[in-house]
Structure formats: C-alpha cells, structure tokens
Design a protein around this motif. Sequence first.
Motif, PDB file in Angstrom:
ATOM      1  N   UNK A 198      15.040  51.272 -54.214  1.00 32.98           N
ATOM      2  CA  UNK A 198      15.612  52.406 -54.976  1.00 32.98           C
ATOM      3  C   UNK A 198      17.106  52.380 -55.328  1.00 32.98           C
ATOM      4  N   UNK A 199      17.547  53.066 -56.236  1.00 31.42           N
ATOM      5  CA  UNK A 199      18.928  52.977 -56.617  1.00 31.42           C
ATOM      6  C   UNK A 199      19.661  53.607 -55.590  1.00 31.42           C
ATOM      7  N   UNK A 200      19.314  54.515 -54.663  1.00 33.87           N
ATOM      8  CA  UNK A 200      20.238  55.112 -53.608  1.00 33.87           C
ATOM      9  C   UNK A 200      19.116  55.835 -52.727  1.00 33.87           C
ATOM     10  N   UNK A 201      19.749  55.805 -51.438  1.00 32.42           N
ATOM     11  CA  UNK A 201      18.855  56.454 -50.455  1.00 32.42           C
ATOM     12  C   UNK A 201      20.130  57.400 -49.783  1.00 32.42           C
ATOM     13  N   UNK A 202      19.686  58.626 -49.657  1.00 31.94           N
ATOM     14  CA  UNK A 202      20.715  59.518 -49.040  1.00 31.94           C
ATOM     15  C   UNK A 202      20.298  59.608 -47.699  1.00 31.94           C
ATOM     16  N   UNK A 203      21.499  59.468 -46.780  1.00 35.41           N
ATOM     17  CA  UNK A 203      21.231  59.551 -45.369  1.00 35.41           C
ATOM     18  C   UNK A 203      21.256  61.124 -45.023  1.00 35.41           C
ATOM     19  N   UNK A 204      20.044  61.447 -44.619  1.00 33.90           N
ATOM     20  CA  UNK A 204      19.942  63.142 -44.375  1.00 33.90           C
ATOM     21  C   UNK A 204      20.658  63.445 -43.180  1.00 33.90           C
ATOM     22  N   UNK A 205      20.962  62.368 -42.184  1.00 40.12           N
ATOM     23  CA  UNK A 205      21.710  62.961 -40.838  1.00 40.12           C
ATOM     24  C   UNK A 205      23.074  63.381 -41.154  1.00 40.12           C
ATOM     25  N   UNK A 206      23.534  62.866 -42.485  1.00 40.88           N
ATOM     26  CA  UNK A 206      25.052  63.099 -42.697  1.00 40.88           C
ATOM     27  C   UNK A 206      25.285  64.015 -43.892  1.00 40.88           C
ATOM     28  N   UNK A 207      24.506  64.722 -44.092  1.00 39.66           N
ATOM     29  CA  UNK A 207      24.400  65.806 -45.190  1.00 39.66           C
ATOM     30  C   UNK A 207      25.245  66.942 -44.587  1.00 39.66           C
ATOM     31  N   UNK A 208      26.487  67.167 -44.980  1.00 42.37           N
ATOM     32  CA  UNK A 208      27.440  68.043 -44.455  1.00 42.37           C
ATOM     33  C   UNK A 208      28.068  69.154 -45.594  1.00 42.37           C
ATOM     34  N   UNK A 209      27.527  70.427 -45.364  1.00 38.34           N
ATOM     35  CA  UNK A 209      28.077  71.477 -46.250  1.00 38.34           C
ATOM     36  C   UNK A 209      29.155  72.188 -45.665  1.00 38.34           C
ATOM     37  N   UNK A 210      30.489  72.331 -46.129  1.00 33.31           N
ATOM     38  CA  UNK A 210      31.648  73.058 -45.401  1.00 33.31           C
ATOM     39  C   UNK A 210      32.206  73.723 -46.536  1.00 33.31           C
ATOM     40  N   UNK A 211      32.268  74.988 -46.477  1.00 34.72           N
ATOM     41  CA  UNK A 211      32.861  75.879 -47.592  1.00 34.72           C
ATOM     42  C   UNK A 211      32.269  75.578 -49.004  1.00 34.72           C
ATOM     43  N   UNK A 212      33.053  75.221 -49.824  1.00 37.07           N
ATOM     44  CA  UNK A 212      32.623  74.746 -51.004  1.00 37.07           C
ATOM     45  C   UNK A 212      32.415  73.211 -51.280  1.00 37.07           C
TER      46      UNK A 212
END
Length: 329
Positions: free
Chosen positions: A286-300
């Motif tokens: 793959x060109x990229x693999x997103x680490x699902x454990x470290x997806x962080x949304x904070x405010x915007x």
Amino acid sequence: MKLGINGMGRIGRTFFRVLWQNKALEQLKVINDIMPKTHLIYLLQYDTVRGNLGVKINETAGGIEVNGHTIEVHQHDRPENIPWGKAQVDTVVEATGIFTKKADLEAHLRAGVKRCLLTTSGGTDIPLYIEGVNEADYQKEKIFSIGSCTVNGTAPLVKALQDFSPRSLYVNVIHAYSSRQNILDSYYPELRRTRAAADNIIPLHINLDLSLQRLFPGMKDHISSITSRVPVPCGVLADMTFMLATPPASSAQMVEHLKQKQQQMARIMQVTHDPIVSSDIINDPHSLTIDGEFVQVMDNHVKLMVWFDNEWGFSNRLYDWSNRLNNIE
Ligand SMILES: NC(=O)c1ccc[n+]([C@@H]2O[C@H](COP(=O)([O-])OP(=O)(O)OC[C@H]3O[C@@H](n4cnc5c(N)ncnc54)[C@H](OP(=O)(O)O)[C@@H]3O)[C@@H](O)[C@H]2O)c1
C-alpha cells in the motif's frame, strides 16, 4: 511495453523485485547504472531489507539473465548516451535521484525512449500524477512524475479528508535513513546530513508541502512539512495534523469515514487496528496504512499516524504505472 530503468539503487532494485514478484520481469529490457555489473548482480541477489531474491541472476555478455529472461545492462553516466532507442524501450524509469530537471529528462527522449517517468516530484514544469489522487488526469505527457514515497504516502489521505474541508496541515515524516545521509559523521553539503544516520534522530527540511500544494491548490500556503530521519533502514511513520473547517463529531466517526475511503482506494490505502511497529510495514504494497489506534479528533484538529514502506509501496505504484502505460499504448 518495454521498460528501462536508469539508476539501480534502492528504488531501481526494489522495482526490479516487484516486477519479479508479479511475474512481469520480461517487461524490463534495459538497465543502466554507473556501478559495475558484478556489483549490480550481487545487490540484486542479496538485500539486507528484503533478503535473497530467490532466483539466481547470471551474467551474460551484454547484461544479465534471470529465469531465461535477458536484460541489457549499461554503465553510462549521462542519459543521452544510454541506447534506449536501439533496444526499443518505450518507458524509462528515472531513478538516479540526480536527473530530476526537465532538461535532463529530455535527454532520455533524445536517446530514443518514448516517455520518461521520474521517481521524485521534480519542478512545477513536470506534471505530477499520484495514484489515488489524480492519476486519471494523465494526458500522455512524455515526461511526468509519480511523486516520491512521501507524496504517495500522504496525498491520498489529504484527498480522503476533503469531505471535512481541510484548512491546514502540519506533517512530520518520521523516515528511515537514506543513501543521501552518512553512516559515520563526514562531509555532506547540508550540515545535519553530515551526521551518523544510524545513531541519531536527524530533522531535515523537505519540500513535501510544495508537492501537496500543487495537488491541493485550495490549501496553498497552509501546508508545512519536515522529516525526522531515524535509525532504521526502511519504513516510515508520517505524523499528520490537520485543521478542518467541518470536523467529524468524534474520533470514532473519523475512523468510520477512513474505513469507507479504504473501500474505494483498497490498493492504495488501508486502516489497521493491529498494534504494529515499523518493521511490520516492510513489504506492504500500500502507499499508506492509517494507524486506527491513533486517530484523534480534538476541536477542529485531527491527528493521524500513517505507516508505509517507502521503497516497496512506491515501487508498487511504479508497477501500477507500468500496467497503465501498457494499457494505453
Ligand atoms: N529510497 C526511497 O525510499 C525512495 C522512495 C521513493 C522515491 N525515491 C526517489 O527515487 C530516486 C532514487 O532514490 P534511491 O533511494 O533509489 O537512491 P540510491 O539508492 O542512491 O540510487 C541511485 C542509483 O543511481 C546511481 N547513479 C548515480 N549517478 C548515476 C548516473 N549518472 N547515471 C546512472 N546511475 C547513477 C547510483 O549509483 P551510486 O550509488 O554509485 O552513486 C545508485 O545506484 C530519488 O529521486 C529518490 O528521491 C526514493
């Protein structure tokens, strides 16, 4: 389609392995590199990151032979001297890292090849096509670039986040060392590159921001990028922090969004929830693999951590392009 490669370093040799693995090595007709053929054979056969190729490479009078397939080998140091035309090569993959300007690449055309594909971003006068972003816009230009590993590892994610109207992006590409660094402290024009690659975390400037802004002009002047070179020979973790105009309500919603995008871009991008470390990404196409454990949304803001094998993922995009060019011949 007949392929040639100029520059048999990390990318030239990894692309060779990807062709071999996909039973497509017969497309490769000519190889050029300044190193002696003995060294080329040795380095194709054995590789510290990838292991033994698993098939014997034999020397012939004019090149090499692999499983009955012969490939011409040349040692020219200037593109205009490589006999692409005589061997009827259609596409040359320019992978020396030295010939990146349009004028240099035109020399390949003068030597008889139909088109030249550059393995780094190049200047704004060289069209840039990234798989999963704008590959469908390819206008059959004779000279074009498919970006670098880092552009391929980040741009599809910028595209995937367009639904949230990204306003700005900071990227720190935590990257394996490369052949443009030193193994022990010694001279290099750029001061920090003088330092021992396997013993230091080395921050460097990169122009990933310029490439991303070409692809996403709406974010012009709102993307900033650096790289931190770390003591591993291969593998990348890109730390990307976006500011979004319309962010999702939660991190979980962002993960769901990325999983939907993964279905549309399955060959390019994936989400993993496995607790991987950099050696686990080696040989991932793959060109990229997103680490699902470290997806962080904070405010915007959203922070995403993205893994990729800088050599293998990118060389699989080279393979994608060789197939695409084959189909539009
Ligand atoms: N490595 C990655 O992860 C990666 C990923 C994507 C894109 N790229 C891009 O791909 C390009 C190549 O990178 P790389 O890491 O493969 O570099 P590399 O390992 O240094 O390979 C370059 C090869 O070209 C040879 N060379 C140097 N001058 C030459 C000349 N005048 N004519 C023919 N061959 C010549 C080099 O020989 P010597 O070693 O003897 O100089 C070397 O074998 C760069 O533009 C890089 O930015 C790299």
